[in-house]
Write a protein that holds these residues in place. Structure first.
Motif, short mmCIF file in Angstrom:
data_model
loop_
_atom_site.label_atom_id
_atom_site.label_comp_id
_atom_site.label_asym_id
_atom_site.label_seq_id
_atom_site.Cartn_x
_atom_site.Cartn_y
_atom_site.Cartn_z
N PRO A 243 0.81 -1.23 0.00
CA PRO A 243 0.00 0.00 0.00
C PRO A 243 0.84 1.27 0.00
N SER A 244 1.96 1.24 0.73
CA SER A 244 2.84 2.42 0.76
C SER A 244 3.49 2.65 -0.59
N VAL A 245 3.89 1.56 -1.25
CA VAL A 245 4.49 1.68 -2.58
C VAL A 245 3.47 2.24 -3.56
N CYS A 246 2.25 1.75 -3.50
CA CYS A 246 1.21 2.25 -4.40
C CYS A 246 0.96 3.74 -4.19
N LYS A 247 0.94 4.16 -2.94
CA LYS A 247 0.74 5.58 -2.64
C LYS A 247 1.90 6.40 -3.18
N LEU A 248 3.10 5.87 -3.02
CA LEU A 248 4.30 6.55 -3.50
C LEU A 248 4.27 6.71 -5.01
N LEU A 249 3.76 5.70 -5.70
CA LEU A 249 3.74 5.71 -7.17
C LEU A 249 2.45 6.29 -7.74
N GLY A 250 1.50 6.58 -6.89
CA GLY A 250 0.26 7.17 -7.35
C GLY A 250 -0.62 6.23 -8.14
N ILE A 251 -0.65 4.95 -7.73
CA ILE A 251 -1.47 3.95 -8.42
C ILE A 251 -2.37 3.24 -7.42
N PRO A 252 -3.52 2.74 -7.87
CA PRO A 252 -4.45 2.08 -6.93
C PRO A 252 -3.94 0.72 -6.45
N ARG A 253 -3.22 0.01 -7.31
CA ARG A 253 -2.72 -1.32 -6.95
C ARG A 253 -1.51 -1.65 -7.84
N LEU A 254 -0.70 -2.58 -7.38
CA LEU A 254 0.44 -3.01 -8.17
C LEU A 254 -0.04 -3.82 -9.37
N PRO A 255 0.63 -3.70 -10.52
CA PRO A 255 0.19 -4.40 -11.73
C PRO A 255 0.58 -5.87 -11.71
N ARG A 256 0.09 -6.60 -12.69
CA ARG A 256 0.54 -7.98 -12.90
C ARG A 256 1.88 -7.94 -13.64
N PRO A 257 2.71 -8.96 -13.51
CA PRO A 257 3.99 -8.97 -14.23
C PRO A 257 3.78 -8.82 -15.73
N ASN A 258 4.59 -7.95 -16.36
CA ASN A 258 4.46 -7.73 -17.81
C ASN A 258 5.73 -8.05 -18.58
N HIS A 259 6.74 -8.58 -17.89
CA HIS A 259 7.97 -9.01 -18.57
C HIS A 259 8.67 -10.04 -17.69
N PRO A 260 9.50 -10.88 -18.29
CA PRO A 260 10.22 -11.88 -17.49
C PRO A 260 11.25 -11.21 -16.58
N LEU A 261 11.56 -11.87 -15.49
CA LEU A 261 12.61 -11.39 -14.60
C LEU A 261 13.87 -11.13 -15.43
N THR A 262 14.41 -9.92 -15.34
CA THR A 262 15.51 -9.52 -16.23
C THR A 262 16.69 -9.00 -15.43
N LEU A 263 17.84 -9.63 -15.66
CA LEU A 263 19.10 -9.22 -15.05
C LEU A 263 20.00 -8.66 -16.14
N THR A 264 20.51 -7.45 -15.93
CA THR A 264 21.42 -6.82 -16.88
C THR A 264 22.81 -6.72 -16.25
N PHE A 265 23.81 -7.26 -16.95
CA PHE A 265 25.19 -7.23 -16.48
C PHE A 265 25.99 -6.31 -17.38
N ALA A 266 26.57 -5.25 -16.80
CA ALA A 266 27.27 -4.24 -17.59
C ALA A 266 28.71 -4.12 -17.12
N VAL A 267 29.65 -4.19 -18.07
CA VAL A 267 31.06 -3.97 -17.74
C VAL A 267 31.40 -2.51 -18.02
N GLY A 268 32.52 -2.06 -17.49
CA GLY A 268 32.93 -0.67 -17.66
C GLY A 268 33.54 -0.40 -19.01
N GLY A 269 33.87 0.88 -19.24
CA GLY A 269 34.40 1.30 -20.52
C GLY A 269 35.77 0.73 -20.85
N ALA A 270 36.52 0.34 -19.82
CA ALA A 270 37.82 -0.29 -20.06
C ALA A 270 37.70 -1.80 -20.23
N GLY A 271 36.47 -2.30 -20.15
CA GLY A 271 36.25 -3.74 -20.32
C GLY A 271 36.54 -4.55 -19.08
N ALA A 272 36.73 -3.88 -17.95
CA ALA A 272 37.05 -4.60 -16.71
C ALA A 272 35.89 -5.50 -16.32
#
Length: 450
Positions: A243-272
């Motif tokens: 309920p606190s999250v919904c109030k914070l985001l200004g929505i009546p309720r949290l939505p249903r999942p609309n995409h698969p769980l997604t993990l993004t792995f990013a390396v730095g500009g030097a390729g480390a």
């Protein structure tokens, strides 16, 4: 490369010179959201049309040094002591006790010797032909603009949660440079370095507008609502705080999942840290084939990292997976890379990266898995993320199939996402534009502890 701009190519609609450097991704990533101040381009100070050979060579040595230092951090025996000594050379002094740190360091004095020999004069002379505010995301062009007598406004955008003395000029108490601080610690640090308080604006880091969605954060809130649901599959967090999250985001309720769980792995500009990918892929292989996860690997604009990723995917037996399960973000053009990366962040649930300038993206409600830091600045960034509650240090990459799902089951990552949104600064780009245009300021300083 498309960032190679002639300083004379700006249209009559240009409001400022936005100046960055090709040295890692951080300084360019800060410039990318500010391109609306120009005709859509920014000046790359170490790679622009007409740059004198002597300047290009000086920049090249600096860039090669930066990338060599980053690579040394990955060398377990010989590299570690050398990296330690080099990092010590650019170390940020302790903040407490507060004291006067205005005296120029050895590094600052050496830099001004380069200016005495004419380094960067050519670039500043080009700016003088069309006087406009100069907005720099790296200290060198800002210091040079002041040294060579540029008459227009000079601004400097800072890209870490704490900074070394090199960011302030030789005589900081008389400087005309105005600084955009990404967090309160940097604003206070600049005062210790002697920069007048009137020259310091606490704005926050310039985040991409396409991920924020205006002053009311409309796009950010939509993305975060979907992300929280994915990050709390057992409702350990949302059962109590939904309920606190919904109030914070200004929505009546949290939505249903609309995409698969997604993990993004990013390396730095030097390729480390590219070496971690093999362990990550092997650990997540079953999850990827089972459709429990989508993994995005970010090679940035480095073809060598792309080649490494493709080889790791092949050796792990994952080259047959569809792009909806495993994909790589790569573009040789930096602007195109930033565009693709930002687009992927809409549906990224967790960002795994070293604590670079991407630490500030926690303000978008994206929890950060903190990979090992490289250098003093990143140590401070990692500490800032942990204090914010928006970042969690990684466990062993070869066991990510276990610890990541433990974190999901506990609701810990959902909590981190909301903590980043609440405590991170989101409107930095808008504040910076407001100040440069000398418009009446409607956006207050962000509320953030030292």
């Amino acid at each position: 490369m498309s960032q190679k701009n002639s300083a004379a190519s700006h249209s009559h609609n240009t409001n400022a010179w936005v100046v960055t450097v090709n040295m890692g991704y951080g300084h360019m990533r800060a410039a990318y959201p500010l391109r609306e101040l120009t005709d859509g381009h920014y000046i790359v100070a170490n790679d622009y049309e007409g740059i004198p050979n002597k300047d290009r060579k000086a920049w090249q040595r600096s860039r090669e040094f930066y990338e060599a230092v980053s690579r040394m951090a990955r060398m377990p025996v010989a590299g570690k002591p050398i990296f330690f000594l080099l990092d010590k050379w650019q170390e940020i002094p302790d903040f407490y006790p507060r004291r006067d740190l205005a005296e120029a360091t050895f590094q600052v004095r050496q830099l001004y010797k380069l200016f005495e020999k004419g380094f960067l004069r050519h670039l500043i002379d080009k700016f003088k032909k069309k006087p406009m505010p100069v907005v720099c995301t790296f200290y060198l062009p800002a210091l040079a603009a002041e040294y060579f007598g540029y008459k227009g406004d000079i601004y400097c955008v800072l890209c870490d949660t704490d900074i070394a003395r090199i960011w302030a000029p030789m005589n900081p108490k008389k400087t005309r440079i105005k600084y955009f601080a990404p967090n309160r610690r940097v604003a206070e640090r600049l005062k210790l370095y002697g920069v007048p308080e009137k020259n310091i604006y606490l704005t926050g880091f310039p985040l991409p507008k396409e991920l924020v969605g205006g002053l009311e954060h409309e796009i950010l809130k939509r993305d975060l609502a979907a992300r929280v649901v994915n990050l709390d599959p057992k409702e350990q967090y949302t059962r109590n705080f939904g309920p606190s999250v919904c109030k914070l985001l200004g929505i009546p309720r949290l939505p249903r999942p609309n995409h698969p769980l997604t993990l993004t792995f990013a390396v730095g500009g030097a390729g480390a840290q590219r070496e971690m990918v093999v362990s990550i892929l092997r650990s997540l292989k079953e999850k990827l084939f089972a459709g429990e996860l989508r993994l995005i690997l970010v090679a940035g604009s480095r073809s060598d990292v792309l080649t490494h990723f493709r080889g790791a995917i092949r050796r792990s037996g994952l080259d047959g997976l569809p792009e909806r399960s495993l994909s790589v973000i790569y573009a040789p053009d930096r602007n195109e890379y930033f565009r693709r990366f930002n687009a992927a962040l809409h549906t990224t649930d967790v960002l795994w990266t070293k604590p670079s300038e991407l630490s500030f993206f926690a303000g978008l409600g994206i929890p950060i898995i903190i990979a090992p830091a490289i250098g003093s600045q990143e140590d401070f960034n990692a500490s800032w993320l942990r204090n914010l509650g928006a970042g969690i240090p990684q466990e062993a990459p070869e066991h990510v199939d276990q610890w990541l799902w433990d974190w999901l089951a506990s609701g810990w990552l959902a909590r981190a996402a909301v903590a980043g949104f609440v405590g991170g600064v989101k409107r930095g780009t808008y504040r910076i534009e407001e100040i440069i245009a000398h418009r009446e300021r409607h956006l207050p300083e962000p509320i953030e502890p030292v």
